[in-house]
Design a protein around this motif. Structure first.
Motif, PDB file in Angstrom:
ATOM      1  N   ALA A   1       0.852  -1.191   0.000  1.00 34.76           N
ATOM      2  CA  ALA A   1       0.000   0.000   0.000  1.00 34.76           C
ATOM      3  C   ALA A   1       0.884   1.235   0.000  1.00 34.76           C
ATOM      4  CB  ALA A   1      -0.927   0.023   1.207  1.00 34.76           C
ATOM      5  N   ALA A   2       0.369   2.285  -0.618  1.00 34.37           N
ATOM      6  CA  ALA A   2       1.044   3.583  -0.630  1.00 34.37           C
ATOM      7  C   ALA A   2      -0.042   4.655  -0.635  1.00 34.37           C
ATOM      8  CB  ALA A   2       1.939   3.709  -1.856  1.00 34.37           C
ATOM      9  N   VAL A   3       0.158   5.659   0.189  1.00 35.13           N
ATOM     10  CA  VAL A   3      -0.779   6.776   0.248  1.00 35.13           C
ATOM     11  C   VAL A   3       0.010   8.040  -0.079  1.00 35.13           C
ATOM     12  CG1 VAL A   3      -2.434   8.063   1.640  1.00 35.13           C
ATOM     13  CG2 VAL A   3      -2.190   5.585   1.975  1.00 35.13           C
TER      14      VAL A   3
ATOM     15  N   ASP B   1      12.146   7.954   7.698  1.00 32.28           N
ATOM     16  CA  ASP B   1      11.730   6.908   8.632  1.00 32.28           C
ATOM     17  C   ASP B   1      11.134   7.563   9.877  1.00 32.28           C
ATOM     18  OD1 ASP B   1      11.349   4.708  10.242  1.00 32.28           O
ATOM     19  OD2 ASP B   1      13.366   3.902   9.946  1.00 32.28           O
ATOM     20  N   VAL B   2       9.826   7.415  10.056  1.00 27.92           N
ATOM     21  CA  VAL B   2       9.122   8.022  11.185  1.00 27.92           C
ATOM     22  C   VAL B   2       9.607   7.429  12.517  1.00 27.92           C
ATOM     23  CG1 VAL B   2       6.831   8.436  12.201  1.00 27.92           C
ATOM     24  CG2 VAL B   2       7.154   8.567   9.711  1.00 27.92           C
ATOM     25  N   LEU B   3      10.075   6.197  12.506  1.00 26.25           N
ATOM     26  CA  LEU B   3      10.626   5.583  13.719  1.00 26.25           C
ATOM     27  C   LEU B   3      11.770   6.428  14.281  1.00 26.25           C
ATOM     28  CD1 LEU B   3      10.996   3.268  15.772  1.00 26.25           C
ATOM     29  CD2 LEU B   3      12.352   2.078  14.026  1.00 26.25           C
ATOM     30  N   ARG B   4      12.583   7.012  13.431  1.00 26.04           N
ATOM     31  CA  ARG B   4      13.706   7.845  13.898  1.00 26.04           C
ATOM     32  C   ARG B   4      13.204   9.039  14.704  1.00 26.04           C
ATOM     33  NH1 ARG B   4      17.906   8.756   9.066  1.00 26.04           N
ATOM     34  NH2 ARG B   4      19.156   9.565  10.783  1.00 26.04           N
ATOM     35  N   PHE B   5      12.089   9.639  14.275  1.00 24.69           N
ATOM     36  CA  PHE B   5      11.513  10.768  15.021  1.00 24.69           C
ATOM     37  C   PHE B   5      11.032  10.306  16.392  1.00 24.69           C
ATOM     38  CE2 PHE B   5      10.171  12.475  10.621  1.00 24.69           C
ATOM     39  CZ  PHE B   5      11.399  13.077  10.429  1.00 24.69           C
ATOM     40  N   SER B   6      10.383   9.132  16.438  1.00 29.64           N
ATOM     41  CA  SER B   6       9.855   8.650  17.725  1.00 29.64           C
ATOM     42  C   SER B   6      10.991   8.360  18.703  1.00 29.64           C
ATOM     43  CB  SER B   6       8.972   7.420  17.530  1.00 29.64           C
ATOM     44  OG  SER B   6       9.722   6.276  17.195  1.00 29.64           O
TER      45      SER B   6
ATOM     46  N   CYS C   1       0.771   5.494  10.289  1.00 31.91           N
ATOM     47  CA  CYS C   1       2.107   6.078  10.174  1.00 31.91           C
ATOM     48  C   CYS C   1       2.021   7.573   9.917  1.00 31.91           C
ATOM     49  CB  CYS C   1       2.888   5.394   9.053  1.00 31.91           C
ATOM     50  SG  CYS C   1       4.528   6.099   8.789  1.00 31.91           S
ATOM     51  N   ASN C   2       1.163   7.974   9.005  1.00 33.53           N
ATOM     52  CA  ASN C   2       1.054   9.396   8.698  1.00 33.53           C
ATOM     53  C   ASN C   2       0.567  10.183   9.912  1.00 33.53           C
ATOM     54  OD1 ASN C   2       1.260  11.517   6.570  1.00 33.53           O
ATOM     55  ND2 ASN C   2      -0.851  11.827   7.230  1.00 33.53           N
ATOM     56  N   ALA C   3      -0.395   9.645  10.639  1.00 32.09           N
ATOM     57  CA  ALA C   3      -0.891  10.330  11.833  1.00 32.09           C
ATOM     58  C   ALA C   3       0.222  10.458  12.879  1.00 32.09           C
ATOM     59  CB  ALA C   3      -2.095   9.580  12.404  1.00 32.09           C
ATOM     60  N   CYS C   4       1.026   9.408  13.045  1.00 34.35           N
ATOM     61  CA  CYS C   4       2.175   9.477  13.961  1.00 34.35           C
ATOM     62  C   CYS C   4       3.173  10.532  13.481  1.00 34.35           C
ATOM     63  CB  CYS C   4       2.860   8.115  14.069  1.00 34.35           C
ATOM     64  SG  CYS C   4       1.926   6.866  14.966  1.00 34.35           S
TER      65      CYS C   4
END
Length: 188
Positions: free
Chosen positions: A40-42, A130-135, A171-174
Motif C-alpha cells: 500500500a502507498a498513500v 523513517d518516522v521511527l527515527r523521530f519517535s 504512520c502518517n498520523a504518527c
C-alpha cells in the motif's frame, strides 16, 4: 541480494509536505526468502491525502499461519491477486519520484527494492523518511517505539493495524504528531 550493496535512495531527516507513505505485509522478515503479500502507498500533497494505491500480491508459497494470525491475510484472499512482477511495477509507477515515508521504512524499502530489481532490473532510488527515527528522538520515555505504541501515546486509533493501507494511515498520523512535537521543542 544480502551481500550486494543496495543503490537505494538516501534516508532523510526532514518534514516534507509532499510524500508517499508506504507499507507492505510479508510472509516473514528476510527479503531473500520471504514474499510480499500486500503493498500500500498513500500519496500526500501539501500534507493532505491525494491518492491511494493498495494491492494484495499472490505469493508463490503458502502464507504461514503466524502471518495470517497477525495480518488477517490468508491464501484465499490473495489467490486472484497480481503476482509480484505486476504488483511491484504498479507500485513503482504510483510512487514515481516521491519522497517515501514509513515506519521502520528500511524493512519495506529493502523488500520493495529487491523485488523491483529482481523482477524488472529497476533500482528503487527514492529518498525516504523513517518516522521511527523521530519517535526515538522525541518519545524517550515510552516502553518501546512500535508504531502501535506511538499511535496509542498520541490517541491515534489503531484498529486494523498490520494491514498495509491502514498502517500507512497510522504512520502518517504518527508523523504529523511527531513533526509537530519536534517543531514545538525546537521553538523553545
Amino acid at each position: 541480494m544480502g551481500s550486494i550493496k543496495r543503490r537505494k535512495g538516501k534516508s532523510r531527516i526532514e518534514f516534507p509536505e509532499d510524500y508517499c507513505v508506504v507499507d507492505i505485509e510479508t510472509t516473514g522478515l528476510d527479503p531473500e526468502t520471504c514474499e510480499i503479500i500486500e503493498i500500500a502507498a498513500v500519496r500526500y500533497r501539501n500534507g493532505k491525502k491525494s491518492a491511494v494505491f493498495s494491492t494484495f500480491v499472490k505469493p508463490e508459497r503458502h502464507i504461514p499461519e503466524f502471518i495470517t494470525g497477525m495480518t488477517g491475510i490468508d491464501d484465499t484472499m490473495v489467490e486472484n491477486a497480481p503476482d509480484i512482477k505486476t504488483a511491484i511495477l504498479d507500485f513503482y509507477n504510483f510512487a514515481g519520484s516521491d519522497m517515501l515515508m514509513g515506519y521502520n521504512v528500511n524493512f519495506d524499502i529493502n523488500f520493495l527494492y529487491d523485488n523491483l530489481l529482481r523482477c524488472h532490473g529497476i533500482y528503487l532510488q527514492n529518498d525516504f523518511v523513517d518516522v521511527l527515527r523521530f519517535s526515538r528522538k522525541v518519545l524517550t520515555l515510552l516502553p518501546d517505539r512500535r508504531q502501535t505504541t506511538v499511535a496509542a501515546h498520541y490517541g491515534i486509533e489503531i484498529a486494523g493495524a498490520h494491514r498495509a493501507a491502514r498502517d500507512c494511515e497510522i504512520c502518517n498520523a504518527c508523523y504529523i504528531c511527531l513533526r509537530d512535537e519536534m517543531r514545538r521543542q525546537e521553538a523553545m
